[in-house]
Design a protein around this motif. Structure first.
Motif: not given
Length: 617
Positions: A564-569, A575-576, A578-592
């Motif tokens: 989180l510190d890496l991406f936020k800084g 992401p603001k 950890k919720e933003d962090l996990m929602v981001g990767i969940a929405a972006h990754l394909p099923k496989d």
């Protein structure tokens, strides 16, 4: 006299349903033909003595059925009865006037061959002969006095001369708790029930008749009116004197009896037998409401329901004290849109705010169910051919959980309808999981997690959440936990192993652990995180794109925090939390590319949900 609970035996589908609470607001829910209307009709029978028939009786099994013979229980073949029992609370004035304690039980029984009986459970003389002296004729009092060697205290032909010493004798003898006939004063003190049936939207006349009958009973209880009614009863009884003398003489002559006593018991109970409702159109033409259309009938019925609180709340200080009233609605939301359902909810709140009122609503509407406290909901469910009542109680174990149940449920975001109908509750540690899991699950399974019967909720660091999970388990709900592996021994975490075991959960069967090695974020590869970050959170131009090697270097410490510190800084759009962090990767990754460890947990949850509930609480 305020009703607090009701129990029903042998009435339609209600073979034996006990201890249903009647609160200021009580909402009855359950499947179709699950007993909601039957329970309301049983309450109407208890309070108003509405006529029953053999069709209302419950025939149980193929063998013998209990029959009450006085206070004894004797087996009889196929002779059922209906018994509806209420628990009532009396105010100080009623306790003094009726000579009863603060809490009493009153029941009404019906047997086809014997009729209907209203009875009260109270302390009485052990000898049944000396219990109901007021109903004994003068000759019978003399016989009792002779049998017990009691002398009259006055004139031998005066009733009180014999009744008074017999009462004193009864009080001196051993007292027992028994069901005895309720006198007229107890009957008059029962609450008034105003019954708004589901089909009343088609028949406003029935609503008006119910309201006016309730007011009529109010007027009848006033001292002045009661005296007039008594005088009328005495006058009518006196009018029958010549007819009675003729009948007595005829019986004595034909049966060769020395004497025959015949005393008439006349009872006058004013009742509204019908209402005619007419309306006028814009041209002033008058016509019956029945021909005005169902839309207008529904609007008028709703207006009548809303006016009932004001009408039944009117009280004259010169009359008898305002009596208690029970407002009963049988599926009031039928054919009503959401705005009108909101009006019904407001009406229920208004009526239940009266100190002498109770409101009971039978409904399928999730809006009405979710509009009251969960402790006010009674769920009727058919189980193995019998109707059972699911209700939250203050007795038994985990009293603290029950006491704070509605507060905890609200904090955790639960609606009443969810608690009543969901089959499988899965607790996770925080909002990161509750936000990301539904996205990842839908990608993996192809359907929403809710449709799989999984109710996902965040426990966080709330100790009450763990106790709430235990409460759900104790009441037949299936519960599981999805926990980061590093939470198992972390003293700051609520869902650690020692806490889960302390509350009775099986770590092998009811707990799923995520992390490689420590937490959910570990499961995603360095390439997954770098690709997601570059796509969603544009890095500062001077640093260039994020590389998988940067991610890999963070795994030696608290990975999620450093990530989180890496991406936020490194990005103004980062992401603001950890919720933003996990929602981001969940929405972006394909099923496989969803981690196999996570999909395995999802599959296990689906399997558990398919075999879960619904169970009785």
């Amino acid at each position: 006299m305020q009703i607090c609970s009701v129990s029903v035996e042998g009435f339609r589908c209600l073979e034996n349903v006990a201890g249903i609470p009647v609160l200021s607001q009580t909402v009855l829910t359950g499947q179709n033909e699950g007993g909601k209307t039957a329970l309301l009709d049983a309450l109407n029978f208890l309070l108003h003595g509405t006529a029953l028939s053999e069709h209302d009786l419950t025939y149980i099994g193929t063998g013998d059925i209990r029959e009450l013979a006085g206070d004894a229980v004797t087996p009889q073949a196929r002779v059922p009865q209906t018994v509806v029992t209420g628990g009532f609370a009396l105010n100080a004035e009623e306790q003094l006037r009726l000579g009863l304690p603060e809490e009493v039980r009153i029941r009404r029984r019906f047997r086809p061959e014997a009729g209907t009986f209203l009875e009260i459970r109270r302390r009485v003389c052990q000898n049944p002969e000396l219990r109901d002296l007021a109903a004994v004729k003068l000759a019978g009092l003399k016989e009792l006095a002779a049998a017990h060697r009691v002398e009259p205290v006055g004139q031998a032909n005066a009733r009180n001369s014999w009744e008074q010493p017999l009462r004193e004798l009864a009080q001196e003898m051993e007292q027992v708790d028994a069901w005895v006939p309720a006198d007229s004063e107890v009957t008059a003190a029962l609450p008034t029930m105003v019954y708004f049936r589901g089909d009343a939207v088609q028949a406003p006349e029935a609503v008006i008749q119910s309201l006016l009958n309730s007011r009529l009973r109010e007027y009848t209880r006033a001292d002045e009116v009661a005296k007039r009614v008594t005088d009328l009863e005495d006058y009518l009884a006196e009018s029958l004197k010549e007819d009675i003398d003729s009948i007595r003489s005829h019986i004595a002559q034909r049966c060769t009896l020395p004497s025959v006593e015949l005393a008439p018991q006349v009872q006058v109970r004013p009742a509204l037998v019908g209402v005619e409702l007419n309306v006028m159109d814009s041209q002033g033409r008058r016509f019956p409401l029945a021909s005005a259309g169902t839309g207008r009938s529904r609007r008028i019925s709703l207006a009548l329901w809303e006016s009932s609180n004001e009408l039944l709340g009117q009280h004259d200080a010169t009359q008898a004290p305002e009596s208690d009233v029970v407002f009963v609605y049988d599926e009031p939301d039928t054919h009503l849109d959401y705005s009108h359902q909101r009006r019904i909810m407001a009406l229920i709140q208004l009526q239940s705010s009266r100190p002498n009122a109770r409101v009971i609503v039978a409904t399928h509407s999730l809006n009405l169910i979710d509009g009251v406290d969960i402790s006010s909901v009674v769920h009727l469910r058919t189980h193995e051919g019998q109707v059972r009542a699911e209700v939250l109680r203050e007795d038994g174990a985990d009293k603290d959980v029950r006491r704070h149940l509605s507060t905890i449920a609200t904090t955790l975001g639960f609606r009443n309808s969810v608690l009543l109908h969901e089959r499988f509750f899965v607790a996770v540690e925080g909002v990161s999981e509750t936000s990301a899991f539904p996205i990842l699950f839908r990608k993996h399974a192809g359907f929403p997690i809710q449709s799989a019967g999984v109710c996902l909720w965040s426990g966080g660091s709330n100790e009450g959440a763990l106790r709430f999970a235990r409460f759900l388990k104790d009441h037949g709900r299936d519960v599981a936990f999805v926990v980061d592996k590093d939470s198992r021994t972390n003293q700051k975490r609520v869902f650690r192993d020692d806490k889960l075991k302390e509350h009775g959960f099986d770590l092998n069967k009811e707990c799923f652990y995520l992390g490689s090695p420590n937490e959910l974020e570990d499961l995603f590869t360095d390439d997954d995180w770098a690709e997601t970050a570059n796509a969603l959170w544009q890095p500062n131009t001077e640093r260039g794109p994020w590389q998988p090697e940067e991610i890999k270097a963070l795994r030696v410490g608290k990975f999620s925090s450093q990530l989180l510190d890496l991406f936020k800084g490194g990005s103004p759009e980062g992401p603001k939390n950890k919720e933003d962090l996990m929602v981001g990767i969940a929405a972006h990754l394909p099923k496989d590319r969803i981690p196999a460890a996570l999909t395995a947990v999802f599959d296990a949850l689906v399997s558990r949900a398919q075999n879960a509930g619904p169970h009785l609480w």
